[in-house]
Write a protein that holds these residues in place. Structure first.
Motif, PDB file in Angstrom:
ATOM      1  N   GLU A  21      -1.915  11.799  -3.676  1.00 52.07           N
ATOM      2  CA  GLU A  21      -1.285  11.678  -5.011  1.00 52.07           C
ATOM      3  C   GLU A  21      -1.626  13.069  -5.924  1.00 52.07           C
ATOM      4  O   GLU A  21      -0.796  13.914  -6.358  1.00 52.07           O
ATOM      5  CB  GLU A  21      -1.623  10.622  -5.818  1.00 52.07           C
ATOM      6  CG  GLU A  21      -1.493  10.536  -7.478  1.00 52.07           C
ATOM      7  CD  GLU A  21       0.029  10.453  -7.575  1.00 52.07           C
ATOM      8  OE1 GLU A  21       0.837   9.736  -6.813  1.00 52.07           O
ATOM      9  OE2 GLU A  21       0.431  10.518  -8.819  1.00 52.07           O
ATOM     10  N   ARG A  41      -5.400   7.855  -0.609  1.00 51.09           N
ATOM     11  CA  ARG A  41      -4.212   7.866  -1.169  1.00 51.09           C
ATOM     12  C   ARG A  41      -4.220   8.551  -2.779  1.00 51.09           C
ATOM     13  O   ARG A  41      -3.155   9.165  -3.027  1.00 51.09           O
ATOM     14  CB  ARG A  41      -3.571   6.400  -1.380  1.00 51.09           C
ATOM     15  CG  ARG A  41      -3.016   6.066  -0.090  1.00 51.09           C
ATOM     16  CD  ARG A  41      -2.475   4.366   0.119  1.00 51.09           C
ATOM     17  NE  ARG A  41      -2.380   3.999   1.348  1.00 51.09           N
ATOM     18  CZ  ARG A  41      -1.512   4.232   2.041  1.00 51.09           C
ATOM     19  NH1 ARG A  41      -0.815   5.154   1.896  1.00 51.09           N
ATOM     20  NH2 ARG A  41      -1.793   3.843   3.687  1.00 51.09           N
ATOM     21  N   ILE A  83     -13.749   3.579  14.716  1.00 49.04           N
ATOM     22  CA  ILE A  83     -12.381   3.764  15.872  1.00 49.04           C
ATOM     23  C   ILE A  83     -11.477   4.994  15.018  1.00 49.04           C
ATOM     24  O   ILE A  83     -11.215   5.577  15.856  1.00 49.04           O
ATOM     25  CB  ILE A  83     -11.583   2.433  15.560  1.00 49.04           C
ATOM     26  CG1 ILE A  83     -12.617   1.342  15.999  1.00 49.04           C
ATOM     27  CG2 ILE A  83     -10.446   2.673  16.430  1.00 49.04           C
ATOM     28  CD1 ILE A  83     -12.271   0.651  17.204  1.00 49.04           C
ATOM     29  N   ASP A  99      -9.196   3.601   2.026  1.00 45.87           N
ATOM     30  CA  ASP A  99      -7.750   3.840   1.863  1.00 45.87           C
ATOM     31  C   ASP A  99      -7.225   4.242   0.584  1.00 45.87           C
ATOM     32  O   ASP A  99      -6.383   5.271   0.175  1.00 45.87           O
ATOM     33  CB  ASP A  99      -7.026   2.355   2.156  1.00 45.87           C
ATOM     34  CG  ASP A  99      -5.432   2.737   2.014  1.00 45.87           C
ATOM     35  OD1 ASP A  99      -4.833   3.326   2.738  1.00 45.87           O
ATOM     36  OD2 ASP A  99      -4.902   1.858   1.186  1.00 45.87           O
ATOM     37  N   GLN A 100      -7.670   3.685  -0.372  1.00 42.74           N
ATOM     38  CA  GLN A 100      -7.492   4.149  -1.924  1.00 42.74           C
ATOM     39  C   GLN A 100      -8.046   5.512  -2.224  1.00 42.74           C
ATOM     40  O   GLN A 100      -7.137   6.337  -2.904  1.00 42.74           O
ATOM     41  CB  GLN A 100      -8.175   3.199  -2.860  1.00 42.74           C
ATOM     42  CG  GLN A 100      -7.789   1.907  -2.947  1.00 42.74           C
ATOM     43  CD  GLN A 100      -8.628   0.981  -4.023  1.00 42.74           C
ATOM     44  OE1 GLN A 100      -8.926   1.334  -4.897  1.00 42.74           O
ATOM     45  NE2 GLN A 100      -8.858  -0.391  -3.602  1.00 42.74           N
ATOM     46  N   GLY A 142     -18.492  -2.249  -9.275  1.00 44.22           N
ATOM     47  CA  GLY A 142     -17.045  -2.713  -9.417  1.00 44.22           C
ATOM     48  C   GLY A 142     -16.612  -4.103  -9.148  1.00 44.22           C
ATOM     49  O   GLY A 142     -15.857  -4.730  -9.740  1.00 44.22           O
ATOM     50  N   THR A 170      -9.064   5.951 -14.050  1.00 48.06           N
ATOM     51  CA  THR A 170      -8.425   4.630 -14.044  1.00 48.06           C
ATOM     52  C   THR A 170      -8.969   3.600 -12.954  1.00 48.06           C
ATOM     53  O   THR A 170      -9.119   2.562 -13.265  1.00 48.06           O
ATOM     54  CB  THR A 170      -7.132   4.835 -13.680  1.00 48.06           C
ATOM     55  OG1 THR A 170      -6.855   5.628 -12.613  1.00 48.06           O
ATOM     56  CG2 THR A 170      -6.096   5.016 -14.784  1.00 48.06           C
ATOM     57  N   ALA A 184       0.827  -1.238   0.079  1.00 48.02           N
ATOM     58  CA  ALA A 184      -0.043   0.117   0.072  1.00 48.02           C
ATOM     59  C   ALA A 184       0.993   1.257  -0.132  1.00 48.02           C
ATOM     60  O   ALA A 184       0.594   2.247  -0.633  1.00 48.02           O
ATOM     61  CB  ALA A 184      -0.848   0.043   1.373  1.00 48.02           C
ATOM     62  N   PRO A 202      -5.174  -0.690   4.878  1.00 48.68           N
ATOM     63  CA  PRO A 202      -4.903  -0.468   3.502  1.00 48.68           C
ATOM     64  C   PRO A 202      -5.507  -1.181   2.704  1.00 48.68           C
ATOM     65  O   PRO A 202      -5.802  -2.534   2.907  1.00 48.68           O
ATOM     66  CB  PRO A 202      -3.411  -0.857   3.635  1.00 48.68           C
ATOM     67  CG  PRO A 202      -2.896  -0.825   5.112  1.00 48.68           C
ATOM     68  CD  PRO A 202      -4.092  -1.182   5.918  1.00 48.68           C
ATOM     69  N   GLY A 203      -5.980  -0.877   1.525  1.00 48.65           N
ATOM     70  CA  GLY A 203      -6.436  -1.690   0.521  1.00 48.65           C
ATOM     71  C   GLY A 203      -7.737  -1.319   0.278  1.00 48.65           C
ATOM     72  O   GLY A 203      -8.292  -1.540  -0.868  1.00 48.65           O
ATOM     73  N   ASP A 250     -14.100  -4.970  16.310  1.00 48.38           N
ATOM     74  CA  ASP A 250     -13.649  -6.005  15.359  1.00 48.38           C
ATOM     75  C   ASP A 250     -13.019  -7.214  15.692  1.00 48.38           C
ATOM     76  O   ASP A 250     -12.527  -8.172  14.867  1.00 48.38           O
ATOM     77  CB  ASP A 250     -12.615  -4.951  14.397  1.00 48.38           C
ATOM     78  CG  ASP A 250     -13.108  -4.336  13.633  1.00 48.38           C
ATOM     79  OD1 ASP A 250     -14.496  -4.371  13.158  1.00 48.38           O
ATOM     80  OD2 ASP A 250     -12.755  -3.349  12.972  1.00 48.38           O
ATOM     81  N   GLY A 309     -16.088  -0.386  10.940  1.00 46.62           N
ATOM     82  CA  GLY A 309     -16.593   0.389  10.074  1.00 46.62           C
ATOM     83  C   GLY A 309     -16.152   1.850  10.055  1.00 46.62           C
ATOM     84  O   GLY A 309     -17.094   2.833   9.630  1.00 46.62           O
ATOM     85  N   GLN A 359     -10.690   8.599  17.072  1.00 44.00           N
ATOM     86  CA  GLN A 359      -9.464   8.973  17.364  1.00 44.00           C
ATOM     87  C   GLN A 359      -9.251  10.547  16.814  1.00 44.00           C
ATOM     88  O   GLN A 359      -8.691  11.193  17.130  1.00 44.00           O
ATOM     89  CB  GLN A 359      -8.576   8.097  16.789  1.00 44.00           C
ATOM     90  CG  GLN A 359      -6.966   8.611  16.924  1.00 44.00           C
ATOM     91  CD  GLN A 359      -5.999   7.337  16.289  1.00 44.00           C
ATOM     92  OE1 GLN A 359      -6.103   6.127  16.668  1.00 44.00           O
ATOM     93  NE2 GLN A 359      -4.547   7.856  16.425  1.00 44.00           N
ATOM     94  N   VAL A 416      -6.200   3.980  10.403  1.00 44.51           N
ATOM     95  CA  VAL A 416      -6.698   3.511  11.724  1.00 44.51           C
ATOM     96  C   VAL A 416      -7.959   2.583  11.564  1.00 44.51           C
ATOM     97  O   VAL A 416      -8.994   3.116  11.241  1.00 44.51           O
ATOM     98  CB  VAL A 416      -7.222   4.669  12.480  1.00 44.51           C
ATOM     99  CG1 VAL A 416      -7.509   4.164  13.838  1.00 44.51           C
ATOM    100  CG2 VAL A 416      -5.733   5.776  12.624  1.00 44.51           C
ATOM    101  N   PRO A 417      -7.654   1.334  11.064  1.00 44.63           N
ATOM    102  CA  PRO A 417      -8.923   0.534  10.833  1.00 44.63           C
ATOM    103  C   PRO A 417      -9.633   0.322  12.145  1.00 44.63           C
ATOM    104  O   PRO A 417      -9.366   0.448  13.073  1.00 44.63           O
ATOM    105  CB  PRO A 417      -8.266  -0.753  10.485  1.00 44.63           C
ATOM    106  CG  PRO A 417      -6.713  -0.619  11.078  1.00 44.63           C
ATOM    107  CD  PRO A 417      -6.520   0.740  11.283  1.00 44.63           C
ATOM    108  N   GLY A 418     -10.781  -0.308  11.791  1.00 42.77           N
ATOM    109  CA  GLY A 418     -11.692  -0.878  12.699  1.00 42.77           C
ATOM    110  C   GLY A 418     -13.128  -0.398  12.613  1.00 42.77           C
ATOM    111  O   GLY A 418     -13.547   0.723  12.502  1.00 42.77           O
ATOM    112  N   ILE A 421      -4.751  -5.061  -2.214  1.00 41.38           N
ATOM    113  CA  ILE A 421      -3.945  -4.016  -2.580  1.00 41.38           C
ATOM    114  C   ILE A 421      -3.129  -4.464  -4.004  1.00 41.38           C
ATOM    115  O   ILE A 421      -3.123  -3.664  -4.825  1.00 41.38           O
ATOM    116  CB  ILE A 421      -2.610  -3.889  -1.552  1.00 41.38           C
ATOM    117  CG1 ILE A 421      -3.775  -3.555  -0.229  1.00 41.38           C
ATOM    118  CG2 ILE A 421      -1.910  -2.488  -1.959  1.00 41.38           C
ATOM    119  CD1 ILE A 421      -2.654  -3.245   0.821  1.00 41.38           C
TER     120      ILE A 421
END
Lengths: 515, 314
Positions: free
Chosen positions: B44, B40, B67, B36-37, B201, B279, A46, B31-32, A202, B64, B71, B60-62, A332
């Motif tokens: 860019e 990022r 979390i 996140d996309q 998608g 893209t 990532a 990430p992913g 989670d 839905g 924060q 900072v995942p979690g 990713i």
């Protein structure tokens, strides 16, 4: 052009000096992040995605492939040497690998892991190239009821790894199953056992639990006992390299691990860990040296390590043929493909054949590069064990803490004005649990296995029953499920039969302790 | 000499922040994923267009996104350089998780992208049209199993609203939650469930290859060049669109908010951003200012109502 022609073209592209350099950067980075607990290949890819906007597609795909395979391999190094799995797929490796390392056989353990990963990666990548469309068809035939049957088989076979006391093993397993219930229930969206703490919604992170039980628990155990601290760990005994006997015992395990890992990786809801469980159970059942299991049997390293690399390649099957990512890293990589205007899916092989083949070729190159990079490093790695214990464990504690903070360390808790990381609190709490389990002779691995398999089997069972609107006969309605149940029954009944025939002595030894 | 130095230093200190904000964008997910996309992609584009000199993305995942949201509110209150990415899923997650922090506590800036859901069946399915699906659902709601993303997410909400709109009790919807649209795709392809409902998608490649048949999309209009009918064209008066947004920290002054608004507007009209949308196949659904505030409030009310109807929120 035929398949071989395309693959040859791909290999030519991948073997250009510039691409070899990308492969080298990829596997080095991948190995490094695999070694550090908490920083997985997913995060690394990532972070690199924006960088690769400027690279050509082939170059960046090669780098991703290197990171992916490197990460899978790197996790095994800390598992074997420090009993600290870097990621969940190398938990099983720690069982035998660390025992080997303590007896001065860390070199052969690392070598069989590296060569096993290479062999598995090679076979699985070729399988990816030639049989992907058929494998994916078979994987799609797996419905929720079949997955549930697979989980039952996993529970039954893995219980062989539970050590000499079935009661203690099952107790540990149930701790894991209990922890698996924590968090939001996927089917209903309701929180269970979260006690109003958002961080628990989670559930418990598998890597956090594994690092806590293995690394923190072990550190506490060592710190609490004088004899442990003085216990001599041999860095190297005999050759650093594998003996002829090691080779003889490893290669069947590599092949079996590959054939177990690849299809399970290809299943949309399989996962790399499950292949390693099956492989370990199979090696333990089939070994000619069952008495060595739990004391450092090389098959117990060779099989699961091959299985986790094969399943890494297996994951690419649904990714390329369906556009379906089954792991975080694959998700990713999917984003990576899309940035080059590639849409993985049924049309990919038809529309973008050259790029697909250069990916396959780059996986082969990355795999080879990994071997080249890692074999000479083994001598250096085993030197880690010569570090005085207080320093070594202080280092392990630091890495475990940093890794957890890096992966999930949101400063979400608050004690008055001071924010703290709840995940770190969990790490510490389970560290004490791990210490307690060790102190009273309970095996560690079943707790982690319970946490992984519990939620998976629960979700599949409930999906199966929801689709059938509550009719339980759906569980044994498909030939796949029936076959899996029959295998599970055989796994239970055949040893029982032998035991009744008076051959119990051997089997008793087979079930010898892991610790 | 000293005075000159001091003056230079002060000018520098005054000028630099005005020149470009160094944004920190939080993606409240691993990430992913989509958030996140998005974060990022913003990083860019903001850097490439020189809107911001240095942009950091934190994950900072979690739960839905709740979390990360908690924060964000705690850590960045009053910080005019902090942004958080979020979306429709967060609206539902805040309600189902009884999150202590809600979207009312951040400063919404703009909706950026969006995507409609599609309802698909395997190629071999008997269901040919939305009417067939409605008939089957009315005859026996439980016999239609819907595969989609997590419970309480946009897919689940769309399935519930679909049932409600055609006059079927939404609590009877047999929704099978998968951990993502991808896993749901496997279940539909394998013929394990009756229909699949998730973002276009997730299913697009299989629709084009003919492995799946799209019955309808939940968008307001057909996608350009697409032959998938909308639900309203098929006689079901329903629009559900998943969207992603960007918000800023709470406690900002009007000038600070206006500066961020201007930067985001520059971002969405930039060539880099439009190229990224192209893209990634993301639909441009930019909506800023008060119009977005109103839309957000309406979405929250509607989501709360349907989650209560489905029985996920008391």
């Amino acid at each position: 052009m035929d398949t071989f022609g395309l693959l040859a073209d791909g290999l030519l592209a991948a073997l250009q000096a510039q691409n070899l350099l990308y492969a080298l950067i990829g596997v080095t980075l991948g190995t490094a992040v695999g070694v550090l607990p908490g920083i997985g290949p997913a995060l690394t890819v990532a972070l690199l995605l924006p960088v690769t906007y400027r690279l050509d597609p082939t170059g960046s795909l090669i780098m991703f492939a290197g990171i992916y395979y490197g990460g899978m391999y790197g996790g095994s190094t800390t598992s074997i040497l420090l009993n600290t799995p870097g990621e969940s797929a190398s938990i099983v490796t720690a069982l035998e690998g660390n025992k080997m390392a303590r007896k001065g056989r860390g070199g052969p353990a690392l070598a069989t892991a590296a060569i096993g990963s290479f062999v598995a990666g090679l076979i699985a990548t070729l399988a990816l190239a030639f049989v992907a469309p058929w494998v994916v068809k078979a994987a799609l035939a797996f419905g929720p009821a079949d997955y549930f049957a697979l989980m039952v088989l996993a529970f039954v076979t893995v219980s062989a790894a539970f050590g000499d006391s079935a009661l203690r093993g099952v107790t540990a397993l149930f701790i894991g199953l209990g922890l698996g219930v924590i968090g939001i229930d996927l089917q209903t969206g309701q929180a269970r056992l979260a006690f109003g703490i958002p961080d628990l919604l989670d559930g418990i992170e598998v890597t956090t639990l594994a690092v806590a039980l293995f690394a923190i628990g072990e550190t506490l155990a060592i710190a609490s006992s004088r004899t442990h601290l003085k216990e001599e760990v041999l860095a190297v005994k005999g050759s650093v390299w594998m003996t002829l006997d090691d080779w003889k015992r490893s290669w069947p395990a590599w092949l079996r691990g590959t054939f177990i890992g690849f299809p399970i990786g290809a299943m949309p809801a399989g996962g790399a860990e499950i292949g390693t469980f099956f492989s370990y159970a199979a090696e333990r059942k089939l070994s000619r040296h069952p008495e060595e299991f739990g004391q450092g049997a090389i098959e117990g390293v060779a099989g699961p390590e091959a299985a986790n690399n094969a399943s890494a390649a297996g994951t690419l099957v649904p990714l390329l043929t369906l556009g379906l990512p089954t792991s975080a890293t694959a998700a990713i990589m999917l984003a990576g493909f899309q940035q080059f205007g590639l849409q993985p899916g049924p049309l990919l092989f038809a529309n973008n054949a050259p790029l697909v083949w250069s990916l396959v070729a780059s996986l082969l190159v990355a795999n080879f590069m990994l071997l080249v990079l890692n074999l000479p490093l083994i001598g250096l790695w085993v030197k880690l064990l010569t570090i005085p214990k207080p320093w070594l464990y202080a280092g392990i504690l630091t890495f475990a803490t940093l890794g957890t903070l890096g992966a999930n360390g949101a400063m979400s808790g608050r004690l008055g004005p001071i924010p703290f990381s709840f995940e770190l609190l969990i790490l510490l709490a389970f560290g004490f649990l791990g210490f307690g389990l060790r102190r009273f002779g309970y095996p560690i691995a079943p707790v982690v296995i319970g946490l992984i398999l519990g939620p998976l089997s629960e979700q599949q069972l409930r999906r199966a029953l929801a689709i059938s609107q509550g009719d339980p006969s759906v569980l044994i309605a498909s030939p796949i499920a029936i076959t899996l149940y029959v295998i599970a029954a055989m796994a239970v009944l055949i040893p029982l039969y032998f035991r009744l025939r008076g051959k119990g002595a051997v089997l008793q030894q087979m079930a010898s302790d892991e610790d | 000499m000293n005075k000159l130095f001091l003056a230079a230093l002060m000018t520098g200190a005054l000028v630099v922040p005005g020149f470009a904000a160094d944004y920190t964008i939080m993606a409240p997910a691993a990430p992913g994923g989509g958030w996140d996309q998005t974060a990022r992609a913003m990083q860019e584009a903001l850097q490439a267009e020189g809107i911001s000199g240095n942009v950091q993305v934190t994950n900072v995942p979690g739960a839905g996104g709740t979390i990360g949201l908690a924060q964000f509110v705690n850590q960045y209150s009053g910080n005019p350089e902090a942004l958080i990415v979020g979306g429709y899923v967060m609206v539902g997650a805040i309600l189902t998780n009884a999150s202590p922090v809600s979207l009312a506590e951040v400063t919404p800036i703009a909706r950026l992208t969006g995507e409609s859901d599609v309802i698909v069946v395997p190629a071999a399915s008997e269901l040919q049209t939305v009417d067939d699906l409605v008939a089957m659902l009315k005859a026996d709601p439980g016999s239609v199993s819907w595969a989609g993303g997590s419970a309480g997410g946009v897919d689940h909400i769309a399935a519930g609203l679909f049932a409600k709109t055609v006059g079927v009790d939404p609590t009877k919807v047999n929704y099978i939650a998968y951990s993502g649209g991808g896993e749901a795709l496997a279940a539909v392809l394998g013929g394990q469930v009756t229909v699949g409902i998730s973002g276009l998608g997730e299913f697009d490649a299989q629709i084009q290859s003919g492995d799946l048949r799209a019955l309808a999309s939940t968008g307001a209009e057909r996608l350009e060049g697409s032959d998938i009918p909308t639900l309203s064209e098929s006689g079901v008066d329903l629009v559900v669109e998943n969207w992603r947004m960007v918000a800023a920290a709470p406690g900002l002054s009007d000038e600070e908010k206006a500066a961020i608004d201007a930067d985001i507007e520059k971002l969405v009209t930039s060539a880099t951003w439009q190229g990224i949308l192209e893209t990634n196949g993301w639909q441009d659904m930019y909506l800023g200012g008060e119009a977005f505030d109103a839309q957000l409030a309406a979405d929250i009310t509607a989501t709360e109502a349907i989650l209560k109807d489905i029985g996920l929120v008391q």
